[in-house]
Write a protein that holds these residues in place. Structure first.
Motif, mmCIF file in Angstrom:
data_model
loop_
_atom_site.group_PDB
_atom_site.id
_atom_site.type_symbol
_atom_site.label_atom_id
_atom_site.label_comp_id
_atom_site.label_asym_id
_atom_site.label_seq_id
_atom_site.Cartn_x
_atom_site.Cartn_y
_atom_site.Cartn_z
ATOM 1 N N MET B 1 0.841 -1.198 0.000
ATOM 2 C CA MET B 1 0.000 0.000 0.000
ATOM 3 C C MET B 1 0.873 1.243 0.000
ATOM 4 O O MET B 1 1.848 1.302 0.738
ATOM 5 C CB MET B 1 -0.901 -0.023 1.258
ATOM 6 C CG MET B 1 -2.139 0.824 1.150
ATOM 7 S SD MET B 1 -3.065 0.906 2.728
ATOM 8 C CE MET B 1 -3.606 -0.780 2.985
ATOM 9 N N PRO B 3 1.949 5.039 0.864
ATOM 10 C CA PRO B 3 1.691 5.896 2.037
ATOM 11 C C PRO B 3 0.610 6.938 1.724
ATOM 12 O O PRO B 3 0.466 7.361 0.577
ATOM 13 C CB PRO B 3 3.040 6.585 2.274
ATOM 14 C CG PRO B 3 4.050 5.755 1.558
ATOM 15 C CD PRO B 3 3.339 5.142 0.384
ATOM 16 N N PHE B 4 -0.113 7.317 2.763
ATOM 17 C CA PHE B 4 -1.140 8.349 2.603
ATOM 18 C C PHE B 4 -1.252 9.118 3.910
ATOM 19 O O PHE B 4 -0.851 8.629 4.972
ATOM 20 C CB PHE B 4 -2.494 7.724 2.240
ATOM 21 C CG PHE B 4 -2.962 6.681 3.220
ATOM 22 C CD1 PHE B 4 -3.627 7.038 4.384
ATOM 23 C CD2 PHE B 4 -2.702 5.329 2.994
ATOM 24 C CE1 PHE B 4 -4.042 6.070 5.291
ATOM 25 C CE2 PHE B 4 -3.109 4.355 3.904
ATOM 26 C CZ PHE B 4 -3.784 4.733 5.060
ATOM 27 N N LEU B 33 -9.863 -0.126 0.750
ATOM 28 C CA LEU B 33 -8.602 -0.653 1.288
ATOM 29 C C LEU B 33 -8.118 -1.860 0.491
ATOM 30 O O LEU B 33 -6.918 -2.040 0.280
ATOM 31 C CB LEU B 33 -8.750 -1.009 2.767
ATOM 32 C CG LEU B 33 -8.853 0.202 3.709
ATOM 33 C CD1 LEU B 33 -9.165 -0.255 5.120
ATOM 34 C CD2 LEU B 33 -7.561 1.007 3.685
ATOM 35 N N LYS B 37 -4.479 -1.881 -1.256
ATOM 36 C CA LYS B 37 -3.453 -2.913 -1.077
ATOM 37 C C LYS B 37 -2.890 -3.362 -2.422
ATOM 38 O O LYS B 37 -1.706 -3.688 -2.534
ATOM 39 C CB LYS B 37 -4.045 -4.123 -0.345
ATOM 40 C CG LYS B 37 -4.342 -3.875 1.118
ATOM 41 C CD LYS B 37 -4.883 -5.128 1.766
ATOM 42 C CE LYS B 37 -5.224 -4.854 3.228
ATOM 43 N NZ LYS B 37 -5.481 -6.088 3.984
ATOM 44 N N LEU B 38 -3.765 -3.416 -3.425
ATOM 45 C CA LEU B 38 -3.332 -3.848 -4.762
ATOM 46 C C LEU B 38 -2.729 -2.697 -5.563
ATOM 47 O O LEU B 38 -2.286 -2.885 -6.687
ATOM 48 C CB LEU B 38 -4.537 -4.424 -5.520
ATOM 49 C CG LEU B 38 -5.168 -5.662 -4.891
ATOM 50 C CD1 LEU B 38 -6.543 -5.933 -5.486
ATOM 51 C CD2 LEU B 38 -4.261 -6.873 -5.086
#
Lengths: 166, 326
Positions: B1, B3-4, B33, B37-38
């Motif tokens: 994932m 970063p955010f 989510l 993740k992908l």
């Protein structure tokens, strides 16, 4: 505010990307909750949040401060099993055991949902009282996969718990 | 994932402002989510709206107002929904699992994204994920893809069940924007056809946040949600139909039909409802309704079966709805 996990407070201050599942396993050392697919498809990570079952892999730990989390470690102990755990043992509701914590947490919440009269896809009468037939149990547990195929024994264990509670 | 930046909205205006600056609202997160993740979705920022006061199902005029944050579980379990809008409860219960429905929200469910395999596969071209890169589903594996309303740019389907029932019920989406602005859009006009901009699933603009879904007065009649899928639980539809049909003295007094998994949006065609209204049920009438639905239907190869399947299921639903369960 901390998360309350099995009655104990845990502060989260990690990377926002941390899922609740990874927080439980890696940071809280609660490795009973399992990572299967990590995409919400297998149910191995099922835990209870404020009493409701969810997939811990599809939610962020940072979203749950102040909430109450119950994992398999919070349901019983080896000397004092939860009735569902005891029924899984009696009925051999597993082979490898990897999906079992998720199955048991899921079954725990499923019985509460049925007691609250929540319908399911296979309920014929939406307004009638819920009666947990084997078909209903299978539908309500369809979010928990068991690659060993212990399904029939899992349903037996849940039926046993229901009968003993009555 | 990737970063955010994470922030929690303090009020609706705060959420709208952050969303206008590019943050993605997150509530249940079950779809977002998964896609993050992908790295199909790569937002720089998330704004968590879970603690805004957007929950609860309230009486609104003769109908109901379902808050954006009402979980799919709570909606399907609500006694008023089960009694007066059973097609909606049935549709919600036909989707996902109890675990997912406990997290998934009313607004998030409307905004869920396609399950096209190529949209999920970041190694492959996809105009919805990477505009201008091409459509791998055209000429590829397209068993689950659209037979109605597709374009040369995209043949993906809207995958959900709940929105199909909301279309049959002619519900309305309530949307808040920046600076206290608000608008309401019929669910039937909320999702888009792909055209040449398949990256846009719906009509939401940056800075807009769904606040509620409004149901009109209970329509009465018979409510049916029929879903055909590859396994009997926890699978997306290949074809689904939501039907609300009221009979009067042997004739169809009113009919409202919507169709899932056939197009880039829940499919509703007023002409089908009009064709049925006032008519006595008959095989010929049901065939005429199917003709209208499938006018212009185009298979892509692996999904050709959806065309005869949609006809058969429509006819079966209409037989059941009009009183003949055969």
């Amino acid at each position: 505010m901390p998360l309350t996990i099995n009655g104990h407070d845990h502060d989260f201050a990690g990377d926002p990307r941390t899922t609740l599942l990874d927080f439980l396993r890696r940071d809280c050392n609660l490795t009973g909750t399992k990572k299967g697919c990590d995409h919400g498809q297998c149910g191995a990570c099922t835990v209870l949040v404020n009493g409701q079952r969810i997939n811990a892999c599809l939610t962020l730990a940072i979203m749950h401060d102040g909430e109450s989390i119950t994992t398999i470690e919070g349901l019983g102990t080896p000397d004092n099993l939860d009735p569902i755990q005891a029924a899984f043992v009696r009925h051999d509701g597993y082979q490898c055991g990897y999906c079992t914590p998720g199955q048991i947490c899921s079954a725990k919440a499923m019985l509460a949902e049925a007691a609250s009269n929540w319908p399911s896809f296979v309920s014929e009468d939406l307004s009638g009282a819920v009666r947990l037939t084997r078909e209903e149990i299978r539908e309500r547990m369809s979010g928990n996969l068991c690659r060993c195929g212990a399904y029939s024994n899992i349903v037996d264990a849940i039926v046993d718990v229901m009968e003993r509670e009555q | 994932m990737r970063p955010f930046a994470y922030s929690r909205a303090t009020d609706l205006d705060h959420a709208a402002r952050l969303a206008g600056d590019g943050a993605r609202p997150i509530a249940g997160g079950t779809n977002l989510l998964d896609l993050m993740k992908l790295e199909v979705e790569t937002p720089d920022a998330l704004v968590d709206i879970n603690r805004l006061p957007l929950g609860g199902i309230e009486t609104h005029g003769d109908g109901l107002r379902i808050g954006a944050l009402v979980s799919n579980s709570a909606c399907a379990a609500d006694e008023r929904i089960r009694r007066d809008y059973p097609v909606l409860a049935r549709a919600i219960l036909a989707g996902a699992t109890f675990q997912l429905r406990n997290m998934a929200t009313t607004a998030g469910n409307l905004c869920q994204r396609t399950r096209c395999y190529y949209f999920y596969n970041t190694d492959m071209p996809c105009n919805k994920r990477a505009p201008g890169s091409g459509c791998s589903a055209i000429g590829g594996f397209n068993r689950i893809h659209a037979i109605l309303g597709a374009s040369d740019a995209c043949i993906a389907t809207y995958p959900g069940d709940m929105a199909v029932a909301l279309c049959a019920l002619d519900a309305t989406v309530e949307i808040a924007g920046r600076d206290g602005q608000a608008r309401s859009v019929p669910v039937r006009a909320f999702h888009r056809l792909p055209g040449d901009a398949p990256e846009r699933d719906n009509i939401l603009e940056p800075g807009e946040v769904i606040t509620a879904v409004m149901l009109p007065a209970p329509p009465g009649g018979k409510h049916i949600y029929r879903k055909v899928r590859d396994r009997s639980s926890y699978a997306f539809a290949l074809v689904s139909i939501a039907a609300v049909v009221r009979m009067d003295r042997g004739a169809i007094a009113s009919a409202s039909l919507a169709f899932g998994a056939l197009a880039h949006k829940p499919w509703h065609d007023t002409r089908i409802d009009d064709l049925l209204t006032g008519q006595a049920p008959s095989d010929a009438l049901f065939d005429a309704a199917a003709d209208r639905l499938l006018e212009g239907a185009t298979g892509q190869g692996a999904n050709d079966f959806k065309i005869p399947m949609a006809r058969r299921i429509l006819k079966a639903v209409l037989r059941e709805a009009t009183g003949d369960a055969t």
